[in-house]
Design a protein around this motif. Structure first.
Motif, PDB file in Angstrom:
ATOM      1  N   UNK A  25       8.778  -3.315 -11.347  1.00 27.82           N
ATOM      2  CA  UNK A  25       9.843  -3.751 -12.250  1.00 27.82           C
ATOM      3  C   UNK A  25       9.287  -4.367 -13.539  1.00 27.82           C
ATOM      4  N   UNK A  26       8.056  -4.899 -13.506  1.00 26.76           N
ATOM      5  CA  UNK A  26       7.480  -5.515 -14.714  1.00 26.76           C
ATOM      6  C   UNK A  26       6.784  -4.493 -15.613  1.00 26.76           C
ATOM      7  N   UNK A  27       7.060  -3.204 -15.412  1.00 28.48           N
ATOM      8  CA  UNK A  27       6.548  -2.118 -16.258  1.00 28.48           C
ATOM      9  C   UNK A  27       5.063  -1.839 -16.065  1.00 28.48           C
ATOM     10  N   UNK A  28       4.449  -2.372 -15.012  1.00 34.83           N
ATOM     11  CA  UNK A  28       3.072  -1.977 -14.691  1.00 34.83           C
ATOM     12  C   UNK A  28       3.130  -0.968 -13.536  1.00 34.83           C
ATOM     13  N   UNK A  29       1.970  -0.465 -13.134  1.00 39.53           N
ATOM     14  CA  UNK A  29       1.901   0.496 -12.031  1.00 39.53           C
ATOM     15  C   UNK A  29       0.949  -0.004 -10.961  1.00 39.53           C
ATOM     16  N   UNK A  30       1.237   0.348  -9.708  1.00 37.62           N
ATOM     17  CA  UNK A  30       0.186   0.230  -8.691  1.00 37.62           C
ATOM     18  C   UNK A  30      -0.637   1.505  -8.806  1.00 37.62           C
ATOM     19  N   UNK A  31      -1.951   1.407  -9.086  1.00 35.48           N
ATOM     20  CA  UNK A  31      -2.728   2.641  -9.254  1.00 35.48           C
ATOM     21  C   UNK A  31      -2.739   3.465  -7.971  1.00 35.48           C
ATOM     22  N   UNK A  32      -2.672   4.808  -8.109  1.00 29.08           N
ATOM     23  CA  UNK A  32      -2.671   5.650  -6.908  1.00 29.08           C
ATOM     24  C   UNK A  32      -3.901   5.419  -6.029  1.00 29.08           C
ATOM     25  N   UNK A  33      -5.028   5.071  -6.661  1.00 30.13           N
ATOM     26  CA  UNK A  33      -6.233   4.804  -5.865  1.00 30.13           C
ATOM     27  C   UNK A  33      -6.004   3.693  -4.849  1.00 30.13           C
ATOM     28  N   UNK A  34      -4.997   2.809  -5.142  1.00 28.74           N
ATOM     29  CA  UNK A  34      -4.733   1.700  -4.215  1.00 28.74           C
ATOM     30  C   UNK A  34      -3.764   2.070  -3.104  1.00 28.74           C
ATOM     31  N   UNK A  35      -2.715   2.843  -3.441  1.00 27.45           N
ATOM     32  CA  UNK A  35      -1.710   3.074  -2.388  1.00 27.45           C
ATOM     33  C   UNK A  35      -1.892   4.410  -1.672  1.00 27.45           C
ATOM     34  N   UNK A  36      -2.606   5.368  -2.292  1.00 32.50           N
ATOM     35  CA  UNK A  36      -2.767   6.662  -1.604  1.00 32.50           C
ATOM     36  C   UNK A  36      -3.639   6.536  -0.347  1.00 32.50           C
ATOM     37  N   UNK A  37      -4.732   5.778  -0.384  1.00 32.16           N
ATOM     38  CA  UNK A  37      -5.500   5.621   0.865  1.00 32.16           C
ATOM     39  C   UNK A  37      -4.658   5.033   1.997  1.00 32.16           C
ATOM     40  N   UNK A  38      -3.755   4.090   1.656  1.00 38.52           N
ATOM     41  CA  UNK A  38      -2.882   3.503   2.691  1.00 38.52           C
ATOM     42  C   UNK A  38      -1.898   4.557   3.208  1.00 38.52           C
ATOM     43  N   UNK A  39      -1.334   5.332   2.266  1.00 34.67           N
ATOM     44  CA  UNK A  39      -0.391   6.400   2.668  1.00 34.67           C
ATOM     45  C   UNK A  39      -1.121   7.420   3.526  1.00 34.67           C
TER      46      UNK A  39
END
Ligand code: C2E
Ligand code: MG
Ligand code: MG
Length: 261
Positions: A47-61
């Motif tokens: 919501x604050x206009x930043x992103x969670x980088x894919x490198x951070x959430x794809x390994x978890x997914x």
């Protein structure tokens, strides 16, 4: 969205609530200096206009197995988007989609891809799947079987982040792939770093000798582009040509550029 929820739950909620976005980054041909393809890159805005980088959430997914659903969403959304662009602009830009290791080895992969192509009406020749050395080398005979099925559909295959994994050359020569993507870690210090110059030159020569096309990732400067062009690299992708952007911004690029002859 509560940050107290575990990440795998937040990922599932984000997909349900339509929070994910796909950004598209141009891929340029050195021969024509035209945009010939786009790579679909997943974005999870906050919501604050930043992103969670894919490198951070794809390994978890990947470790929770959620990547199967998420990857399928990426594939369907991106193929539909690019098929719409083809219909609107008459510009046959190719689409590159990343496949995680787990997605690549999932029993339903080929059926899911066929279904996405059927629904989107995207010509399979305009789809390229990016797999990593890890997926290809983990169980080479199984990987080669899957790759053959994908190529029989008319889809192209590329080996992403080439040079950073377990690049077994004896397997590489057996893989039914079309393209090597040189990882940006080898590109970022050229032309200053003599070792990287040697590695990049050798990968391009080896790729061509094996009948493969070669793309350099992470091209940020004119000096890098000039060196790569001199080595007969086929394609480039990087901030020099364009950052990953939302579909609306990529559409503007398609409108501005003439269709390639
Ligand atoms: P990748 O597939 O190697 O994608 C290229 C990455 O390099 C992207 O990072 C892109 O934004 C970045 N990049 C492009 N040009 C430049 C440049 O000139 N300089 C620098 N420093 N970086 C550049 P991004 O978008 O953060 O994605 C990171 C990785 O996350 C991807 O690496 C890919 O492995 C994974 N990923 C992204 N989207 C998906 C997806 O839909 N599915 C799967 N399975 N993985 C994805
Ligand atoms: Mg990629
Ligand atoms: Mg890469």
């Amino acid at each position: 969205m509560s940050y107290r929820l575990p990440l795998h739950q937040r990922l599932a909620n984000a997909l349900n609530y339509g929070e994910f976005r796909i950004y598209y980054q141009p891929i340029i041909s050195f021969a024509t200096h035209q945009m010939v393809a786009v790579e679909a890159l997943l974005r999870w805005p906050h919501p604050d206009a930043t992103f969670t980088p894919p490198d951070q959430f794809i390994p978890q997914a990947e470790s929770s197995g959620f990547i199967i659903q998420l990857g399928d969403w990426v594939l369907r959304t991106a193929t539909e988007q690019v098929a719409r662009w083809h219909a609107t602009f008459g510009y046959p830009v190719r689409l590159a989609v990343n496949l995680s290791n787990r997605q690549f080895l999932h029993f339903n992969l080929v059926a899911n891809i066929e279904s996405a192509l059927r629904h989107s009406k995207l010509d399979p020749r305009h789809l390229e799947l990016e797999i990593t050395e890890g997926a290809a080398m983990h169980s080479p005979d199984e990987a080669i079987g899957i790759m053959r099925q994908l190529r029989n559909l008319g889809i192209r295959l590329s080996l992403d982040d080439f040079g950073t994994g377990y690049s077994s050359l004896s397997y590489l020569k057996r893989l039914p792939i079309d393209k090597l993507k040189i990882d940006k870690s080898f590109v970022c210090d050229i032309p200053a770093d003599a070792n990287d110059l040697a590695i990049v030159t050798a990968i391009i020569a080896m790729g061509h000798a094996l009948g493969l096309e070669v793309l350099a990732e992470g091209v940020e400067t004119e000096a890098q582009a000039q060196f790569l062009a001199e080595c007969s690299c086929d394609y480039a992708q990087g901030f020099l040509y364009g950052r990953p952007v939302p579909a609306e911004d990529l559409e503007r690029l398609l409108q501005e550029r003439p269709a390639p002859a």
